[in-house]
Design a protein around this motif. Structure first.
Motif, short mmCIF file in Angstrom:
data_model
loop_
_atom_site.label_atom_id
_atom_site.label_comp_id
_atom_site.label_asym_id
_atom_site.label_seq_id
_atom_site.Cartn_x
_atom_site.Cartn_y
_atom_site.Cartn_z
N TYR A 243 36.03 46.23 51.61
CA TYR A 243 34.92 45.49 51.02
C TYR A 243 33.92 46.44 50.35
O TYR A 243 33.49 46.23 49.20
CB TYR A 243 34.24 44.66 52.11
CG TYR A 243 32.96 43.99 51.69
CD1 TYR A 243 32.96 42.90 50.82
CD2 TYR A 243 31.73 44.43 52.18
CE1 TYR A 243 31.78 42.28 50.44
CE2 TYR A 243 30.54 43.82 51.80
CZ TYR A 243 30.57 42.74 50.93
OH TYR A 243 29.40 42.13 50.55
N GLN B 16 35.43 48.04 47.22
CA GLN B 16 35.44 47.13 46.09
C GLN B 16 34.04 46.97 45.49
O GLN B 16 33.88 46.94 44.26
CB GLN B 16 35.97 45.76 46.51
CG GLN B 16 36.16 44.81 45.32
CD GLN B 16 36.53 43.42 45.73
OE1 GLN B 16 35.71 42.71 46.29
NE2 GLN B 16 37.77 43.02 45.45
N ARG B 17 33.04 46.91 46.33
CA ARG B 17 31.67 46.78 45.83
C ARG B 17 31.27 48.01 45.01
O ARG B 17 30.61 47.89 43.97
CB ARG B 17 30.70 46.61 47.01
CG ARG B 17 30.79 45.27 47.70
CD ARG B 17 29.67 45.09 48.70
NE ARG B 17 28.37 45.02 48.03
CZ ARG B 17 27.21 44.96 48.66
NH1 ARG B 17 27.19 45.01 49.99
NH2 ARG B 17 26.07 44.90 48.00
N ILE C 68 33.10 47.72 41.67
CA ILE C 68 32.47 46.71 40.82
C ILE C 68 31.14 47.24 40.25
O ILE C 68 30.84 47.07 39.06
CB ILE C 68 32.25 45.41 41.61
CG1 ILE C 68 33.60 44.74 41.91
CG2 ILE C 68 31.32 44.45 40.85
CD1 ILE C 68 33.50 43.54 42.84
N GLU D 292 30.24 47.59 36.34
CA GLU D 292 29.07 46.92 35.80
C GLU D 292 28.10 47.92 35.18
O GLU D 292 27.47 47.64 34.14
CB GLU D 292 28.38 46.12 36.91
CG GLU D 292 29.15 44.88 37.35
CD GLU D 292 28.49 44.18 38.51
OE1 GLU D 292 27.69 44.83 39.22
OE2 GLU D 292 28.79 42.99 38.73
N LEU E 169 36.82 43.25 35.16
CA LEU E 169 35.89 42.70 36.14
C LEU E 169 36.21 41.24 36.45
O LEU E 169 36.14 40.81 37.61
CB LEU E 169 34.46 42.82 35.60
CG LEU E 169 33.31 42.72 36.60
CD1 LEU E 169 33.40 43.81 37.64
CD2 LEU E 169 31.97 42.82 35.86
N GLU E 170 36.59 40.48 35.40
CA GLU E 170 36.91 39.07 35.58
C GLU E 170 38.15 38.86 36.44
O GLU E 170 38.29 37.85 37.13
CB GLU E 170 37.09 38.39 34.23
CG GLU E 170 35.79 38.27 33.42
CD GLU E 170 36.03 37.78 32.01
OE1 GLU E 170 37.23 37.74 31.60
OE2 GLU E 170 35.05 37.44 31.31
N ILE F 67 39.12 40.71 38.97
CA ILE F 67 38.98 41.16 40.37
C ILE F 67 38.71 39.95 41.27
O ILE F 67 37.80 39.16 41.03
CB ILE F 67 37.82 42.17 40.50
CG1 ILE F 67 38.17 43.47 39.79
CG2 ILE F 67 37.52 42.45 41.98
CD1 ILE F 67 37.05 44.50 39.81
N GLU F 68 39.53 39.80 42.31
CA GLU F 68 39.31 38.75 43.31
C GLU F 68 38.33 39.30 44.35
O GLU F 68 38.66 40.20 45.11
CB GLU F 68 40.64 38.37 43.98
CG GLU F 68 40.52 37.18 44.91
CD GLU F 68 41.87 36.73 45.44
OE1 GLU F 68 41.89 36.03 46.47
OE2 GLU F 68 42.91 37.10 44.85
N ARG F 69 37.14 38.74 44.34
CA ARG F 69 36.07 39.30 45.16
C ARG F 69 36.36 39.11 46.65
O ARG F 69 36.69 38.00 47.10
CB ARG F 69 34.73 38.65 44.83
CG ARG F 69 34.33 38.72 43.35
CD ARG F 69 34.10 40.15 42.90
NE ARG F 69 33.82 40.25 41.48
CZ ARG F 69 32.59 40.44 40.99
NH1 ARG F 69 31.56 40.56 41.80
NH2 ARG F 69 32.41 40.52 39.67
N LEU F 70 36.21 40.18 47.40
CA LEU F 70 36.36 40.13 48.86
C LEU F 70 35.06 39.68 49.50
O LEU F 70 33.97 40.01 49.04
CB LEU F 70 36.74 41.51 49.42
CG LEU F 70 38.06 42.11 48.95
CD1 LEU F 70 38.22 43.52 49.51
CD2 LEU F 70 39.24 41.23 49.39
N GLU F 71 35.18 38.90 50.57
CA GLU F 71 34.00 38.53 51.35
C GLU F 71 33.71 39.64 52.36
O GLU F 71 34.61 40.38 52.77
CB GLU F 71 34.24 37.23 52.11
CG GLU F 71 34.32 35.99 51.24
CD GLU F 71 34.47 34.74 52.09
OE1 GLU F 71 35.44 34.67 52.87
OE2 GLU F 71 33.63 33.84 51.98
#
Length: 679
Positions: A261, A264-265, A268, A272, A295-296, A298-302
């Motif tokens: 997580y 990935q942050r 991202i 950005e 960026l679009e 990327i499947e965002r992780l919780e």
């Protein structure tokens, strides 16, 4: 095998389960874990047939029965306890009634089609009755009821006479009597004492079917489960092993998920930043568009489950009490013809951590009420120490809330010296989160009211806490939060709890109540069990076990009386001040019978007696201080791991105990001689 296929369930727009698939074998032992409100009880209701899924299906073999135990007591009444329990076998009772009809038909028709048809049906009915062991049902029902803590005198009582908690035990007995192939148990240990809990563990260990259970008792889960399923964010995640194994594996998984997580942050944020920096430059337009598309995709992780730590409980500061917090002197309590306590002596000292144990009905809650002054004594004396401010919690205190107030207002009005943030943190620790704090207390469930009542006790600046089953309505995370707070608490704690983990982690003394007396044991709950086992072995061998007794309801022979120290006003406490065990009383008898001539002369000299007594008292104080220091070191969590001199300290601790006993025995001879001289 029992399986869930693409199961979905929502409440009021909130998704509880989102296309869940999972399966278990017919002999699996599964523990369901997760935060309060995650969906554990909902899953049991779905599998047990009490709820229908929105979509998906639940599959199980034909003729497989699933039994479900809910948290709330079902409606029952108008029947005796044993009749109510047997009523769970309604289908088998119908089979038995049909058996009698078929036997009458066969007696009337000795041949022909009706005879043959009845004979064939009777064979099927008898096979079903035998398969379900129907003709031993009454004896099995009684065995289940006794195991769950009922007495023979309860069997013919109307179940209307029992409380909701007791009726939950009846519901559990009814379910176990049916012996379904799968058991769905939602908090089965909530309303049973430790003895019944141990019995239930043994019973379920040998149960032939599959079991899924929700429990906030980690010992119960550890002993019974072989798989752990975590319910979180609409998904089920299975771990092999019991609850303790799950904690280890879950931490490993959490760290892996947290690393992914965070990575990935960072990635991202880097993309950005690139887009923001070069968006206005025509020469970088192609690269910027490439990064935007990247960026679009990327499947965002919780953030991983568990990254939100529960708020801690911070007690408001309070004044320091005197050394003695409570003292009961020759306390007597009766209810009609029933004598609950017959002249007990009990001292609670500053900093004590004491658990009251004993079977249901033995007097634990009564002793709590005597200490709190809620129940009056029928004899003896209750003394409250200097500067003592105590908080008392019992389950029924939840009914005394102001129903016109919100949860937040009710607590705020009783929280002295706490900020709004601290008040909300305490409510969060008691499982009131988000908009829950704005609920009016009148709409709260019984469990929610009990949690709010507990929060009110914890929010007041007390230096002594009397807690009667404080964890009954808390999940494991909330229990751990409360335990951590109680470990930091500087005052005395007296607690009644059926949670063995909490008792082992928190308490340093155990007081066993029952049969009019209170018996004190040094150590935690496991230490108490070991000492009880040693006592039983000693009795089996014909020995009298050595222990500290505080009061008694039984008559003893004069010779036996000397083997018991009945006044334990100093007592064994968490600071290591050892109680006077039986060897001191025996040493007193021996010292008096073998007194040297010089000692008689000393006793005839009042000044010499006073000096000698003062010397003995000073030696006792010095040795008790040394023993107290060692006891404090031994109570540290890592004592056995970090102290190389652990064995030597333990040996010194035991040695000091013997030396202190001998000094007390010698001091008692002076007291005895003074009494006989009329001093």
């Amino acid at each position: 095998m029992l399986s869930l296929d693409d199961l979905c369930k929502s409440y009021g727009g909130r998704t509880i389960f989102d296309h869940v698939s999972w399966s278990m074998n017919d002999n699996d032992r599964v523990g369901l874990v997760g935060l309060n409100g995650a969906g554990k009880s909902t899953l049991l209701k779905l599998i047990g047939g009490a709820l229908e899924p929105d979509s998906g299906r639940i599959s199980r073999p034909q003729k497989t029965r699933v039994g479900y135990l809910a948290q709330d007591a079902p409606d029952m009444g108008g029947r005796s306890l044993v009749e109510e329990t047997l009523s769970s076998l309604g289908e088998m009772q119908q089979h038995d009634a049909r058996r009698r009809e078929l036997e009458e038909m066969l007696a009337a028709h000795h041949s022909g089609p009706e005879h043959d048809s009845a004979l064939e049906e009777l064979g099927h009915v008898l096979s079903e009755l035998e398969r379900h062991d129907f003709y031993t049902a009454e004896s099995r029902a009684e065995a289940l009821l006794f195991g769950l803590g009922f007495k023979p005198t309860d069997l013919e009582r109307d179940v209307d006479e029992f409380s909701g908690g007791v009726r939950m035990r009846v519901a559990l007995a009814k379910l176990l009597l049916q012996r379904p192939e799968f058991l769905m148990l939602d908090e089965p240990t909530n309303h049973i004492d430790i003895e019944a809990r141990n019995w239930l563990e043994d019973y379920l260990t040998d149960y032939p079917g599959g079991i899924i259970m929700v429990s906030h008792d980690r010992y119960f889960l550890d002993r019974l489960t072989r798989k752990t399923v975590e319910v979180a964010r609409g998904k089920l995640t299975e771990y092999s092993g019991n609850y303790s194994t799950y904690l280890v594996k879950r931490e490993e998984r959490f760290l892996q998920e947290l690393a992914a997580y965070q990575n990935q942050r960072e990635a991202i944020a880097h993309i950005e930043s690139f887009i923001s920096r070069f968006r206005a430059q025509a020469s970088k337009a192609k690269l910027v568009q490439s990064r935007i598309k990247q960026l679009e995709k990327i499947e965002r992780l919780e953030a991983p489950v568990g990254s939100e730590k529960p708020p801690s409980i911070n007690f408001p500061s309070c004044q320091r009490s005197g050394r003695t917090v409570f003292e009961l002197r020759r306390a007597v309590k009766r209810f009609g013809d029933n004598t609950v306590y017959n002249g007990i002596d009990l001292t609670i000292e500053r900093g004590s951590r004491i658990a009251l144990v004993g079977p249901n009905g033995s007097g634990k809650s009564t002793l709590m009420k005597l200490l709190a002054g809620i129940e009056p004594l029928d004899g003896g004396e209750r003394v409250v120490g200097h500067n003592v401010s105590f908080g008392y919690f019992a389950q029924d205190l939840g009914e005394g809330l102001d129903y016109a107030k919100s949860v937040l207002d009710e607590l705020s009005d009783h929280a002295e010296g706490m900020t709004t943030t601290e008040i909300r943190g305490l409510l969060g620790a008691m499982l009131f989160s988000g908009d829950d704090v704005m609920k009016r207390t009148e709409v709260l469930s019984g469990g929610e009211r009990a949690r709010l009542a507990l929060a009110k006790v914890l929010a007041h600046p007390h230096n002594c806490l009397l807690l009667d089953e404080p964890t009954n309505n808390l999940d494991i995370v909330a229990k751990d939060t409360l335990l951590e707070a109680l470990e930091r608490f500087q005052g005395a704690v007296v607690i009644v709890s059926h949670d063995r983990y909490l008792l082992n982690q928190l308490v340093a003394e155990v007081v066993e109540v029952g049969q009019g007396s209170a018996t004190r044991y040094l150590g935690n709950y496991d230490d108490y069990l070991n000492k009880k086992e040693a006592e039983a072995e000693s009795l089996a061998l014909g020995h009298i076990p050595s222990r500290v007794v505080s009061g008694s309801s039984t008559q003893r022979e004069p010779g036996e009386q000397a083997a018991l120290v009945l006044n334990d006003r100093e007592g064994a406490n968490r600071n290591g001040n050892a109680a006077r065990p039986t060897r001191a009383a025996n040493a007193l008898v021996a010292a008096q019978s073998s007194m040297a001539p010089g000692e008689h002369k000393l006793r005839r000299n009042p000044g010499g007696v006073a000096r000698k007594r003062k010397q003995l008292e000073e030696q006792i104080e010095t040795k008790e201080g040394e023993r107290s220091k060692i006891a404090s070191e031994m109570s540290e969590p890592d004592f056995y791991l970090t102290r190389r001199d652990a064995s030597a300290l333990i040996a010194r601790y035991e040695s000091l105990g013997g030396e202190i006993e001998s000094l007390y025995a010698e001091l008692l001879t002076f007291d005895d001689s003074t009494d006989r001289a009329g001093g």
